[in-house]
Design a protein around this motif. Sequence first.
Motif, PDB file in Angstrom:
ATOM      1  N   GLU A  69      45.576  35.258  67.531  1.00 16.06           N
ATOM      2  CA  GLU A  69      46.933  35.413  66.982  1.00 16.06           C
ATOM      3  C   GLU A  69      47.494  36.813  67.196  1.00 16.06           C
ATOM      4  OE1 GLU A  69      49.472  34.659  62.855  1.00 16.06           O
ATOM      5  OE2 GLU A  69      47.335  34.141  62.947  1.00 16.06           O
ATOM      6  N   SER A  70      46.699  37.833  66.920  1.00 12.28           N
ATOM      7  CA  SER A  70      47.213  39.197  67.075  1.00 12.28           C
ATOM      8  C   SER A  70      47.481  39.531  68.531  1.00 12.28           C
ATOM      9  CB  SER A  70      46.225  40.201  66.471  1.00 12.28           C
ATOM     10  OG  SER A  70      44.969  40.143  67.143  1.00 12.28           O
ATOM     11  N   ASP A  71      46.641  39.041  69.440  1.00 14.29           N
ATOM     12  CA  ASP A  71      46.856  39.291  70.866  1.00 14.29           C
ATOM     13  C   ASP A  71      48.138  38.627  71.348  1.00 14.29           C
ATOM     14  OD1 ASP A  71      44.557  40.754  70.962  1.00 14.29           O
ATOM     15  OD2 ASP A  71      43.371  39.266  72.027  1.00 14.29           O
ATOM     16  N   ILE A  72      48.376  37.407  70.883  1.00 15.11           N
ATOM     17  CA  ILE A  72      49.599  36.700  71.270  1.00 15.11           C
ATOM     18  C   ILE A  72      50.816  37.443  70.736  1.00 15.11           C
ATOM     19  CG2 ILE A  72      50.930  34.573  70.958  1.00 15.11           C
ATOM     20  CD1 ILE A  72      48.272  33.052  70.922  1.00 15.11           C
ATOM     21  N   THR A  73      50.720  37.937  69.515  1.00 17.02           N
ATOM     22  CA  THR A  73      51.825  38.680  68.907  1.00 17.02           C
ATOM     23  C   THR A  73      52.156  39.919  69.724  1.00 17.02           C
ATOM     24  OG1 THR A  73      51.211  37.907  66.699  1.00 17.02           O
ATOM     25  CG2 THR A  73      52.620  39.847  66.821  1.00 17.02           C
ATOM     26  N   LEU A  74      51.136  40.659  70.129  1.00 16.28           N
ATOM     27  CA  LEU A  74      51.358  41.853  70.957  1.00 16.28           C
ATOM     28  C   LEU A  74      51.960  41.499  72.303  1.00 16.28           C
ATOM     29  CD1 LEU A  74      48.122  43.948  70.283  1.00 16.28           C
ATOM     30  CD2 LEU A  74      50.463  44.529  69.623  1.00 16.28           C
ATOM     31  N   ALA A  75      51.481  40.408  72.876  1.00 12.65           N
ATOM     32  CA  ALA A  75      51.980  40.017  74.194  1.00 12.65           C
ATOM     33  C   ALA A  75      53.450  39.647  74.148  1.00 12.65           C
ATOM     34  CB  ALA A  75      51.166  38.842  74.724  1.00 12.65           C
ATOM     35  N   LEU A  76      53.913  39.143  73.008  1.00 11.21           N
ATOM     36  CA  LEU A  76      55.287  38.660  72.910  1.00 11.21           C
ATOM     37  C   LEU A  76      56.206  39.602  72.139  1.00 11.21           C
ATOM     38  CD1 LEU A  76      54.596  34.874  72.194  1.00 11.21           C
ATOM     39  CD2 LEU A  76      55.390  35.898  74.320  1.00 11.21           C
ATOM     40  N   ASP A  77      55.779  40.844  71.913  1.00  7.80           N
ATOM     41  CA  ASP A  77      56.595  41.737  71.089  1.00  7.80           C
ATOM     42  C   ASP A  77      57.746  42.382  71.849  1.00  7.80           C
ATOM     43  OD1 ASP A  77      55.355  43.630  72.652  1.00  7.80           O
ATOM     44  OD2 ASP A  77      54.400  44.713  70.995  1.00  7.80           O
ATOM     45  N   GLY A  78      57.843  42.094  73.150  1.00  2.00           N
ATOM     46  CA  GLY A  78      58.957  42.612  73.927  1.00  2.00           C
ATOM     47  C   GLY A  78      58.778  44.029  74.426  1.00  2.00           C
ATOM     48  N   ASP A  79      57.635  44.615  74.152  1.00  2.00           N
ATOM     49  CA  ASP A  79      57.381  45.995  74.573  1.00  2.00           C
ATOM     50  C   ASP A  79      56.233  46.022  75.572  1.00  2.00           C
ATOM     51  OD1 ASP A  79      56.994  48.665  74.910  1.00  2.00           O
ATOM     52  OD2 ASP A  79      56.521  49.120  72.811  1.00  2.00           O
ATOM     53  N   PRO A  80      56.506  46.218  76.855  1.00  2.00           N
ATOM     54  CA  PRO A  80      55.444  46.255  77.867  1.00  2.00           C
ATOM     55  C   PRO A  80      54.407  47.337  77.609  1.00  2.00           C
ATOM     56  CG  PRO A  80      57.617  46.111  78.887  1.00  2.00           C
ATOM     57  CD  PRO A  80      57.832  46.414  77.443  1.00  2.00           C
ATOM     58  N   ALA A  81      54.761  48.341  76.787  1.00  2.00           N
ATOM     59  CA  ALA A  81      53.825  49.442  76.528  1.00  2.00           C
ATOM     60  C   ALA A  81      52.692  49.026  75.603  1.00  2.00           C
ATOM     61  CB  ALA A  81      54.564  50.632  75.915  1.00  2.00           C
TER      62      ALA A  81
END
Length: 359
Positions: free
Chosen positions: A334-346
């Motif tokens: 869940e946390s990895d998916i959230t980071l991947a979709l947060d809109g920030d490539p950084a």
Amino acid sequence: MSDVSSELQSRKSKMADVSRRQVLRGLGSGLALPAMAGAGLALPPLAAPALAQAGEIRFEHAFGTTILEKPATRVVSIGYNTQDPLLALGTPPVGIREWFGARPYAVWPWAESYLGDAKPTVISGEVSIEIIASLQPDLIVGVGSGISKAEYDVLSQVAPVLMQPADNPSYGTRWDIQTEMYGRALGNVDKANELIAANKALFAAARERHPEWAGKTGVCAYNFNGETGAFIGSDTRATFMGELGFKLTPKLAETKTTQGFYAPLSPEDLSALDADLLVWISSFDTVPDIVKLPMRKTLKAHKEGREVMAGSLIAGALSFGSVLSLPFALKEMESDITLALDGDPATKVASSVKAGLAP
């Protein structure tokens, strides 16, 4: 070689045999049929199925009808992922068909606590009727095993055999349908309903926590032995994405499945994988092959940091796609998916960075 690589390699090695044995997932069913007399197994001739009587448990499935006179207690699991729901329902199988991973008793971490003191016989490679008969089962679970009708008929002389519903592909029976079936077979319907409801609640809660996921596209992809593609159709990995509210990319939605669960793609065109979320089903030792894919670098999902690397344990959980493994995968991802979709490539997904999935 990684667990998932072993799975895919096994699939490839069996493809030439698919038309003869109708084995999905390329893992092979291979029921060994030794001479019954030499093995001391005098099996009775097949009998016509009887009508169910009061108290009997009846199943209509792909190969006909199976009737249990009473709930099963000694179960042999020859499906590649069927040990999980049986364990969850409180009936450790006396025999378990090993899929991949070389885990003790063929039980993965998400199911270990349900094993208790049981020490099931591990059935590796071809399924030996001698081994199954020696375990004296009162039920053989063949859902997702890839066995043929002829093999089913032979096994049915040892014990009743439960197969997937007629409208399900060999390896495409959803986790909730399987759990309900086994709950009936084991006389534990209330527990089955409880497990199903709890899982559905977990995924519903995840969707509520992440309304931004609704309507987005999500793809589970693989790369092995020079072939890149996506898991689609009735595949367990595609089911996981659907449970979270993701849908396939338009190109994949129009793609015909191969063997009912995946779609190989041209190495010159991976645009079908360009989803809002791209999950690579792999293990750390196969990451270099993914990193070196020339066309991967053309994907927006790659450029914008919307990739997640599922290492061997998570890839195994997604591949099992069971009532026990799916919650495990959700918790870990869940946390990895959230980071991947947060809109920030950084913000790079931690597991991807550690795995070496470089920009």
